[in-house]
Design a protein around this motif. Sequence first.
Motif, PDB file in Angstrom:
ATOM      1  N   PRO A 310      31.782  52.855  75.007  1.00  0.00           N
ATOM      2  CA  PRO A 310      32.487  51.761  74.364  1.00  0.00           C
ATOM      3  C   PRO A 310      31.804  51.299  73.079  1.00  0.00           C
ATOM      4  N   ALA A 311      32.633  50.781  72.173  1.00  0.00           N
ATOM      5  CA  ALA A 311      32.103  50.084  71.009  1.00  0.00           C
ATOM      6  C   ALA A 311      32.086  48.612  71.368  1.00  0.00           C
ATOM      7  N   ALA A 313      31.536  44.632  71.108  1.00  0.00           N
ATOM      8  CA  ALA A 313      31.545  43.539  70.142  1.00  0.00           C
ATOM      9  C   ALA A 313      30.623  42.431  70.635  1.00  0.00           C
ATOM     10  N   GLY A 314      29.510  42.298  70.020  1.00  0.00           N
ATOM     11  CA  GLY A 314      28.620  41.167  70.234  1.00  0.00           C
ATOM     12  C   GLY A 314      28.240  40.879  71.675  1.00  0.00           C
ATOM     13  N   GLY A 315      27.670  41.826  72.348  1.00  0.00           N
ATOM     14  CA  GLY A 315      27.302  41.517  73.720  1.00  0.00           C
ATOM     15  C   GLY A 315      26.442  42.574  74.357  1.00  0.00           C
TER      16      GLY A 315
ATOM     17  N   ARG B  42      28.695  35.141  82.310  1.00  0.00           N
ATOM     18  CA  ARG B  42      28.777  36.381  81.512  1.00  0.00           C
ATOM     19  C   ARG B  42      30.048  37.105  81.918  1.00  0.00           C
ATOM     20  N   LYS B  44      32.419  40.672  80.907  1.00  0.00           N
ATOM     21  CA  LYS B  44      32.606  41.910  80.138  1.00  0.00           C
ATOM     22  C   LYS B  44      34.054  42.353  80.311  1.00  0.00           C
ATOM     23  N   GLU B  46      36.578  45.418  79.561  1.00  0.00           N
ATOM     24  CA  GLU B  46      36.701  46.808  79.139  1.00  0.00           C
ATOM     25  C   GLU B  46      38.184  47.143  79.051  1.00  0.00           C
ATOM     26  N   TYR B  92      29.935  36.924  76.310  1.00  0.00           N
ATOM     27  CA  TYR B  92      31.041  37.845  76.569  1.00  0.00           C
ATOM     28  C   TYR B  92      30.931  39.071  75.686  1.00  0.00           C
ATOM     29  N   ALA B  93      31.571  40.143  76.138  1.00  0.00           N
ATOM     30  CA  ALA B  93      31.589  41.386  75.367  1.00  0.00           C
ATOM     31  C   ALA B  93      32.902  42.096  75.596  1.00  0.00           C
ATOM     32  N   PHE B  94      33.362  42.765  74.545  1.00  0.00           N
ATOM     33  CA  PHE B  94      34.570  43.572  74.648  1.00  0.00           C
ATOM     34  C   PHE B  94      34.207  45.024  74.385  1.00  0.00           C
ATOM     35  N   ALA B  95      34.812  45.919  75.149  1.00  0.00           N
ATOM     36  CA  ALA B  95      34.563  47.339  74.945  1.00  0.00           C
ATOM     37  C   ALA B  95      35.860  48.109  75.128  1.00  0.00           C
ATOM     38  N   LYS B  96      35.968  49.209  74.440  1.00  0.00           N
ATOM     39  CA  LYS B  96      37.118  50.092  74.632  1.00  0.00           C
ATOM     40  C   LYS B  96      36.694  51.235  75.535  1.00  0.00           C
ATOM     41  N   LEU B 108      39.489  46.117  82.620  1.00  0.00           N
ATOM     42  CA  LEU B 108      38.547  45.960  83.723  1.00  0.00           C
ATOM     43  C   LEU B 108      37.627  44.805  83.347  1.00  0.00           C
ATOM     44  N   THR B 110      34.551  42.267  84.338  1.00  0.00           N
ATOM     45  CA  THR B 110      33.406  42.020  85.204  1.00  0.00           C
ATOM     46  C   THR B 110      32.870  40.640  84.854  1.00  0.00           C
ATOM     47  N   THR B 117      29.143  37.983  91.319  1.00  0.00           N
ATOM     48  CA  THR B 117      29.812  38.799  90.306  1.00  0.00           C
ATOM     49  C   THR B 117      31.081  39.369  90.920  1.00  0.00           C
ATOM     50  N   GLN B 119      34.639  41.940  90.067  1.00  0.00           N
ATOM     51  CA  GLN B 119      35.196  42.920  89.150  1.00  0.00           C
ATOM     52  C   GLN B 119      36.691  43.071  89.462  1.00  0.00           C
TER      53      GLN B 119
END
Lengths: 325, 222
Positions: A310-311, A313-315, B42, B44, B46, B92-96, B108, B110, B117, B119
């Motif tokens: 994944p890319a 973003a800020g985390g 926290r 995440k 995805e 927080y974080a975003f991912a592809k 998804l 988490t 925690t 999910q």
Amino acid sequence: MAFTHLHELIRMANERGVTIGQLMLEVEAEQTGRTKEEILARMARQFDVMEEAVRKGTREPVMTRSGITGGDGHRMHAYLQRGQSFVHPDTLRATAYALAVSEVNAGMGRIVATPTAGSAGILPGVLVAALDSGRYRREELVMALLTAAAIGLVIANSASISGAAGGCQAEVGSATAMAAGALVELAGGTPEQVGHAVGLALKNSLGLVCDPVGGLVEVPCIVRNGLHAITAMTAADMALAGVRSVIPPDEVIAVLHEIGKDMPVSLRETGIGGLAGTPTGKALREKVFGDRAARRNAGPTLAEAACREPAVAGGTGESHRGDAS
Amino acid sequence: MKYQSAFDIIGPVMVGPSSSHTAGAVRIGNIVRQVLGEAPRRVKFELAGSFAETYRGHGTDLALLAGVLGLPTDSEDIPNAEQVAASHGLQYAFAKVNLGQVHPNTVLVTATGDTRTVQVLASSIGGGKVEVQELDGLPLKFSGERPTLILYHEDRKGFLATVSRILDASGYNIARLALERRSRGGEAVTVCEVDEAVQEDLVQALRGSIPVLRDIRLVYVA
């Protein structure tokens, strides 16, 4: 009862001697245990939100967050008042209103998804224009929303109302069909005529791909809402005149689903193909999101099925599905 | 049938721009917060498919964030979700990612709070409607549209019989029910959607009567 086929709704409405909107109201009351008055009161509030969005987007130019679009609802509203249009100003008002609501939506303003936010302009466009014609009472328009709901339920259950699953035809096409059928019933048409209006409106929407520039609900979504408001009204008039959909409406809905499944992923709300992939479409995306966002958006392609890089973003760092960090 | 109510089609009232990518994403976030049952510290996200390709344009990131912060779909604070998250100290974080064969609008999530925690794999299936596909890796499906009990328990004979007896005695009708376990006699999760609003005395009755019931969460995203 389940809303899966229009011919069943038409048969049941005829058997009970009610409109499709009234049938929807009866079923909603049975399913939820709420009274018809409660349901109508809640639907009236939905109509109020729809009207507020129309007024907001015509009274003043509403600019979208990206700055790519905006102000067209206000522009059309000013133009039609000059009385020089090809389309009659009362009709063109529906276009102005649909554009207005779609601009409010794109600006992260408050709207009612009908059936979706991307297609939220069409139903308020035609219904608030009908209200402003002075020929219909507000309660009649609230009933028309129930007609539209019944049609939308059939399409949602037997095909799709998601652009990601079925393309723009599933969103703008569904909204156009809902609006056409709602207008037929508003004008006192029969359940059969509602069916034909749905068939006619949907046939003119089949194949529409979902290709939003930059992934934004702006280009071409806003303009499509404006133009399809007119399609909905014309389909309603055709059905009221006695024009029939040669392909039965349920078969048109079924084929909408088939066509949606055949559409490549690039044309189903991924912001990759179609207008989104034109040189200008790509340049606008770059302009709105800039380099940092462009890199962030350059994640794994669908071909890279095994890739889970994944890319972020800020985390936090890397991730794999299943690890509960 | 996935769509049953007139308000599934004429609704939700929401802040734009996309019912599936904004309103649906808020609802997914709301569900995650309720499943967690405490303030998230926290989170995440995805994102897969269309969510991954267009999340910034549709404000999906802001909407998911607003959702886990507990904001409703028509909150005019959604565009400012990043500031709201900062004020709550939420990381927080975003991912592809590629999640394989899932609905095109799937995420998804988490989420971690002070004590646990969770999910949640969930899809936004159109018009603002959502469906959880997996909970903590177990294939449990629910929408949160009806009052939903999530029961964390040990796999024991008679568990469901006891639960349904208590629900019946308290006047609740089960609309949808699913049980998954990790192993025979091991950890299990039951998801039970009911037609009636869940009152606190039901939760107390379940807790008091079933020793193998370890925890209960309530999910309801009206």
